[in-house]
Design an enzyme around this catalytic site. Structure first.
Site, PDB file in Angstrom:
ATOM      1  N   ARG A  66      85.645  64.230 -35.421  1.00 55.49           N
ATOM      2  CA  ARG A  66      84.335  63.764 -35.872  1.00 55.49           C
ATOM      3  C   ARG A  66      84.101  62.286 -35.568  1.00 55.49           C
ATOM      4  NH1 ARG A  66      80.273  65.078 -39.443  1.00 55.49           N
ATOM      5  NH2 ARG A  66      81.163  67.122 -39.810  1.00 55.49           N
ATOM      6  N   ASN A 113      72.540  61.054 -45.766  1.00 58.56           N
ATOM      7  CA  ASN A 113      73.956  61.423 -45.892  1.00 58.56           C
ATOM      8  C   ASN A 113      74.823  60.421 -45.126  1.00 58.56           C
ATOM      9  OD1 ASN A 113      76.444  62.599 -46.106  1.00 58.56           O
ATOM     10  ND2 ASN A 113      75.935  64.449 -44.940  1.00 58.56           N
ATOM     11  N   PRO A 114      75.429  59.471 -45.812  1.00 55.63           N
ATOM     12  CA  PRO A 114      76.232  58.446 -45.116  1.00 55.63           C
ATOM     13  C   PRO A 114      77.460  59.016 -44.413  1.00 55.63           C
ATOM     14  CG  PRO A 114      75.730  57.785 -47.377  1.00 55.63           C
ATOM     15  CD  PRO A 114      75.390  59.230 -47.257  1.00 55.63           C
ATOM     16  N   GLU A 173      71.465  72.934 -46.771  1.00 56.92           N
ATOM     17  CA  GLU A 173      71.700  72.744 -48.208  1.00 56.92           C
ATOM     18  C   GLU A 173      70.382  72.606 -48.966  1.00 56.92           C
ATOM     19  OE1 GLU A 173      73.772  69.279 -50.855  1.00 56.92           O
ATOM     20  OE2 GLU A 173      74.907  69.975 -49.101  1.00 56.92           O
ATOM     21  N   ASP A 183      82.603  74.399 -32.957  1.00 53.50           N
ATOM     22  CA  ASP A 183      81.881  73.726 -34.034  1.00 53.50           C
ATOM     23  C   ASP A 183      82.819  73.298 -35.161  1.00 53.50           C
ATOM     24  OD1 ASP A 183      79.931  72.754 -35.683  1.00 53.50           O
ATOM     25  OD2 ASP A 183      78.868  74.633 -35.934  1.00 53.50           O
ATOM     26  N   GLY A 228      74.814  67.340 -34.513  1.00 53.48           N
ATOM     27  CA  GLY A 228      74.063  68.354 -33.774  1.00 53.48           C
ATOM     28  C   GLY A 228      72.561  68.123 -33.783  1.00 53.48           C
ATOM     29  N   ASP A 274      72.337  69.193 -39.420  1.00 55.22           N
ATOM     30  CA  ASP A 274      71.686  70.432 -39.838  1.00 55.22           C
ATOM     31  C   ASP A 274      72.280  71.004 -41.125  1.00 55.22           C
ATOM     32  OD1 ASP A 274      69.777  70.861 -37.614  1.00 55.22           O
ATOM     33  OD2 ASP A 274      71.595  70.934 -36.407  1.00 55.22           O
ATOM     34  N   GLY A 275      73.530  70.647 -41.438  1.00 58.03           N
ATOM     35  CA  GLY A 275      74.158  71.165 -42.646  1.00 58.03           C
ATOM     36  C   GLY A 275      73.426  70.762 -43.913  1.00 58.03           C
TER      37      GLY A 275
END
Length: 461
Positions: free
Chosen positions: A296, A138-139, A202, A289, A229, A197-198
């Site tokens: 970010r 995931n870039p 997914e 969070d 994270g 972790d997202g």
């Protein structure tokens, strides 16, 4: 026991080149120099010990490379060399670093079947054999460092015999979910996520959405840090006794092996149903969070900056908590009840109604690389740990001490902090608004229920 002969070759490592025998022993590979007239630099780089086979022999310089630190031996037939893929630690608690060793046989004409068979023998002692990985990169995750993490991982895996991989760079939210939901399960032996972790969330939800969910969820998922994270990667590495890092995670996945992990069924409102592997946060933790997303660009430091703000202006969640205590006999029903079903008054359900400054439900010991809210949590014990700071005990001082203690787990000793161990729970907010975050992803604010899933997941490492 030392092999009688071993392979005679030239050793190339750290600008050092000398003639030696490479021998297989119980612990690993021993390199025994044939020419004892080594430079002072060589003597500093190699462990010196005395070993005599006859009374008239000189002391030997000898170095053992443990199988635990090796991923295998790759064969380069073009130049006539063998490459020991070696990732040792600098000390017992240190990170792993790449320090490969080249065995040079003096040209490709001298690399024969004996050398190739020797390499195969070593490799079978170092990893679990041939595997095919589907890798999601995931870039956009975190500070955008996932492509660099994949480059370091690919550089390592290219040298490991038996590992094949297909890399997919995600372009939009839901890309990985749709890919795994429709893919041929026989096309790979494991899925590796290089992101936060997202994206792991997914992937597991894409597998759970398949008609053959039970078989799909048996496919192991690995996590290499590529987000802010990285709680799953940290939990796996800590459980294996490894340091947190990209090479460390890539090394453990390449080694082989996997372990089961609890997956929980989540119902949030009428429409949202998913599985969770990591955590549910609300109140201050969820606010840090989600609201820190605007920072970010500074990476994981965004959590610290926003936490300071929330110590000054705490967020509270008025809610009702119903939970099944871990110590109670029996298990919750196999099928989760609807959110409208009455649980109160039915043993062994317990109830807490209060204002929560911290509400953090955890399935793993670490929820990010620097937060350890649930010391002692295990991957597959059927228990979630609820970290609570509520009511009159939730002063700014208590909140500060709790947040400062999360890295080491010392927060559990702060007066006012509670850790409730449970097998299922329902949270019913009475506040008008707020954030609820599952595995780093927001879910609709409102009544929410966590229930044991019928299926377990599997993590690489």
């Amino acid at each position: 026991l030392l092999e009688i002969d071993g392979l005679q070759c030239y050793i190339v490592s750290n600008a050092t080149r000398f003639e030696a025998r490479a021998c297989i022993v119980d612990q690993g590979i021993v390199l025994v120099p044939i020419n004892e007239e080594l430079s002072e630099l060589s003597r500093k780089n190699w462990w010196c010990c005395r070993r005599r086979r006859r009374h008239d022999e000189a002391p030997l310089l000898q170095r053992t490379f443990d199988f635990d630190d090796l991923l295998g031996v790759s064969v380069n037939a073009e130049v006539g060399t063998l490459q020991l893929v070696h990732c040792p630690r600098q000390n017992i608690h240190g990170p792993r670093t790449r320090k490969d060793i080249i065995l040079d046989f003096g040209g490709r004409d001298r690399l024969g079947q004996a050398q190739v068979q020797w390499a195969a023998r070593v490799t079978t002692r170092c990893n679990s054999g041939e595997r095919r990985f589907l890798v999601f990169v995931n870039p956009a995750s975190g500070t955008g460092s996932a492509p660099q993490a994949w480059q370091a991982t690919e550089d390592l895996w290219k040298a490991v015999p038996g590992i094949q991989y297909t890399a997919v760079h995600t372009g939009t939210p839901g890309h990985a979910h749709e890919h795994v939901r429709s893919m041929d399960l026989g096309s790979c032996d494991g899925i590796v996520v290089i992101s936060g972790d997202g994206l792991v969330h997914e992937v597991w939800n894409g597998l759970a959405a398949r008609p053959d969910a039970e078989s799909a969820l048996a496919l192991p998922v690995g996590h290499i840090p590529g987000g802010s994270g990285n709680g799953l990667a940290k939990s796996v590495l800590d459980n294996l006794g490894e340091r947190y890092g990209i090479i460390d995670a890539a090394f453990c996945i390449a080694k082989g092996g996997h372990q089961p992990i609890d997956l929980m069924h989540v119902q949030a409102g009428a429409e949202c149903r998913c599985v969770s592997f990591l955590s549910l946060s609300a109140a201050t933790i969820a606010d840090v969070d989600i609201e820190s997303e605007r920072l970010r660009c500074i990476g994981s430091a965004r959590f610290t900056v926003w936490a300071v703000w929330r110590i000054l202006r705490p967020v509270r969640l008025c809610a009702e908590l119903l939970y099944w205590p871990a110590e109670a006999p029996g298990q919750p029903a196999a099928e989760p009840p609807p959110l409208s079903a009455e649980l109160e008054g039915q043993p062994p359900w317990k109830k807490i109604v209060d204002d929560f400054t911290i509400f953090w439900g955890c399935n793993t010991e670490w929820t990010s690389w620097d937060n350890r809210p649930a010391p002692g949590a295990r991957f597959c014990d059927g228990i979630w740990h609820l970290l609570l700071l509520r009511g009159a005990g939730a002063s700014r001082s208590a909140l500060l001490r709790t947040l400062l203690g999360l890295n080491t787990g010392e927060h559990v000793h702060v007066p006012g902090v509670e850790v409730v161990r449970c097998r299922a729970f329902r949270l019913v907010p009475t506040s008008g608004s707020g954030h609820l975050v599952i595995d780093g992803e927001t879910v609709p604010f409102g009544p929410l229920q966590i229930w044991p899933s019928r299926h377990h997941g599997s993590v690489l490492g």
